[in-house]
Design an enzyme around this catalytic site. Structure first.
Site, PDB file in Angstrom:
ATOM      1  N   GLU A 155       0.815  -1.210   0.000  1.00 46.29           N
ATOM      2  CA  GLU A 155       0.000   0.000   0.000  1.00 46.29           C
ATOM      3  C   GLU A 155       0.849   1.261   0.000  1.00 46.29           C
ATOM      4  O   GLU A 155       0.400   2.326  -0.415  1.00 46.29           O
ATOM      5  CB  GLU A 155      -0.927  -0.008   1.213  1.00 46.29           C
ATOM      6  CG  GLU A 155      -1.932  -1.150   1.189  1.00 46.29           C
ATOM      7  CD  GLU A 155      -2.715  -1.264   2.487  1.00 46.29           C
ATOM      8  OE1 GLU A 155      -3.897  -1.671   2.420  1.00 46.29           O
ATOM      9  OE2 GLU A 155      -2.155  -0.975   3.564  1.00 46.29           O
ATOM     10  N   GLY A 181     -12.418  -3.816   1.999  1.00 44.73           N
ATOM     11  CA  GLY A 181     -13.485  -4.638   1.449  1.00 44.73           C
ATOM     12  C   GLY A 181     -14.720  -3.791   1.207  1.00 44.73           C
ATOM     13  O   GLY A 181     -15.034  -2.895   1.998  1.00 44.73           O
ATOM     14  N   MET A 195      -9.318  -2.272   8.688  1.00 41.57           N
ATOM     15  CA  MET A 195      -8.863  -2.682  10.011  1.00 41.57           C
ATOM     16  C   MET A 195      -8.069  -1.623  10.784  1.00 41.57           C
ATOM     17  O   MET A 195      -7.529  -1.937  11.847  1.00 41.57           O
ATOM     18  CB  MET A 195      -8.012  -3.963   9.882  1.00 41.57           C
ATOM     19  CG  MET A 195      -8.766  -5.141   9.292  1.00 41.57           C
ATOM     20  SD  MET A 195      -7.754  -6.628   9.074  1.00 41.57           S
ATOM     21  CE  MET A 195      -7.463  -7.105  10.769  1.00 41.57           C
ATOM     22  N   GLU A 196      -7.998  -0.372  10.288  1.00 43.28           N
ATOM     23  CA  GLU A 196      -7.173   0.621  10.973  1.00 43.28           C
ATOM     24  C   GLU A 196      -7.823   1.993  11.165  1.00 43.28           C
ATOM     25  O   GLU A 196      -7.576   2.669  12.170  1.00 43.28           O
ATOM     26  CB  GLU A 196      -5.840   0.844  10.218  1.00 43.28           C
ATOM     27  CG  GLU A 196      -4.944  -0.349  10.105  1.00 43.28           C
ATOM     28  CD  GLU A 196      -5.318  -1.289   8.972  1.00 43.28           C
ATOM     29  OE1 GLU A 196      -5.069  -2.494   9.094  1.00 43.28           O
ATOM     30  OE2 GLU A 196      -5.883  -0.798   7.951  1.00 43.28           O
ATOM     31  N   ASP A 251     -11.744  -6.134  -2.767  1.00 47.42           N
ATOM     32  CA  ASP A 251     -12.639  -7.282  -2.752  1.00 47.42           C
ATOM     33  C   ASP A 251     -13.992  -6.786  -2.278  1.00 47.42           C
ATOM     34  O   ASP A 251     -14.144  -5.620  -1.935  1.00 47.42           O
ATOM     35  CB  ASP A 251     -12.111  -8.393  -1.839  1.00 47.42           C
ATOM     36  CG  ASP A 251     -11.913  -7.906  -0.404  1.00 47.42           C
ATOM     37  OD1 ASP A 251     -12.931  -7.830   0.314  1.00 47.42           O
ATOM     38  OD2 ASP A 251     -10.777  -7.594  -0.029  1.00 47.42           O
TER      39      ASP A 251
END
Length: 254
Positions: A15, A79, A196-197, A222
């Site tokens: 990333e 996602g 997730m962050e 995704d």
């Protein structure tokens, strides 16, 4: 804030690769390498946080305390939650919410603001929304921007990714379940993506001051369903590159 030092955070090396060449001065703090550089002509500090809320929170605290960053940008993949979106679309978060912090009751899980105490009368509504002024600047910076069509190798056709503004969810869960995706859609109406962050970064930044802007740029790698483990690995490098294009446009106005 556009003249302050910008902190740029990504969870994974894939990333960050399009954001910084890591050639600047490096300092290791708490096992995390931070390095100086520029993005779109703006002075910045970069860090690879590692995945998850704790990693994101630790890196954010160090960015704010050790390096005196007073503006933050996350850039990476996520996602998709909104069924109207597709692989490759970019979501710029207008609100960062943690979906896995709350109260587990017999009637179901109730999400609350991290650290709040509803029993004492605290405001427990979850989320760290951006100011209207910041969202306006971000929209203006992306006016007229068109991303190139996805490569054929991605396997979703030569669709041209779109740019979207909306809420982004955060939790210490890689969503690999259509059931969970639908549950999150129902619980957080309008949420576009899950990662997730971001929510943890926003929580830590809020402790330093409500005036610290946090911009979360995510490309959908995704659709957060049962095939996420397959799509994510295949599309991560491409998704990271698309997110970086948008990040470069936004960095000067954060």
């Amino acid at each position: 804030m556009a003249n302050s030092l910008l902190g740029v955070l990504s969870a994974l090396p894939e990333e960050l690769v399009h954001l910084s060449d890591r050639s600047g001065e490096q300092t290791v703090v708490g096992g995390l390498p931070f390095w100086r550089g520029q993005i779109a002509g703006r002075d910045a500090v970069f860090v690879e946080t590692g995945p998850g809320k704790v990693n994101g929170g630790v890196a954010t605290a160090l960015m704010l305390d050790r390096f005196d960053c007073r503006a933050l940008m996350l850039c990476g993949v996520a996602g998709g939650l909104d069924p109207a979106l597709g692989v490759g679309d970019i979501v710029i978060g207008t609100n960062n919410l943690q979906h896995d912090y709350g109260i587990d009751r017999e009637s179901g899980f109730v999400t609350i603001q991290p650290g709040s105490r509803p029993s004492l009368g605290d405001d427990w509504a979850p989320g760290y929304p951006l100011s209207e002024a910041l969202v306006t600047r971000l929209r203006d910076a992306l006016a007229g921007v068109e991303l190139e069509p996805l490569p054929e190798a991605v396997g979703v056709g030569r669709r041209r990714p779109g740019l979207h503004f909306g809420p982004i969810l955060t939790g210490d869960i890689f969503v690999n379940s259509g059931t969970t995706r639908r549950r999150l859609q129902e619980r957080f109406a309008g949420a576009m993506a899950v990662e997730m962050e971001g929510g943890a970064v926003a929580q830590i930044a809020r402790r330093w001051g409500a005036d610290i802007p946090i911009v979360n740029v995510r490309c959908l790698s995704d659709l957060a369903g049962s095939d996420s483990h397959l799509d994510f690995r295949a599309f991560l490098p491409v998704a990271a590159r698309y997110a970086s294009v948008v990040a470069h446009r936004l960095a000067p106005v954060i």
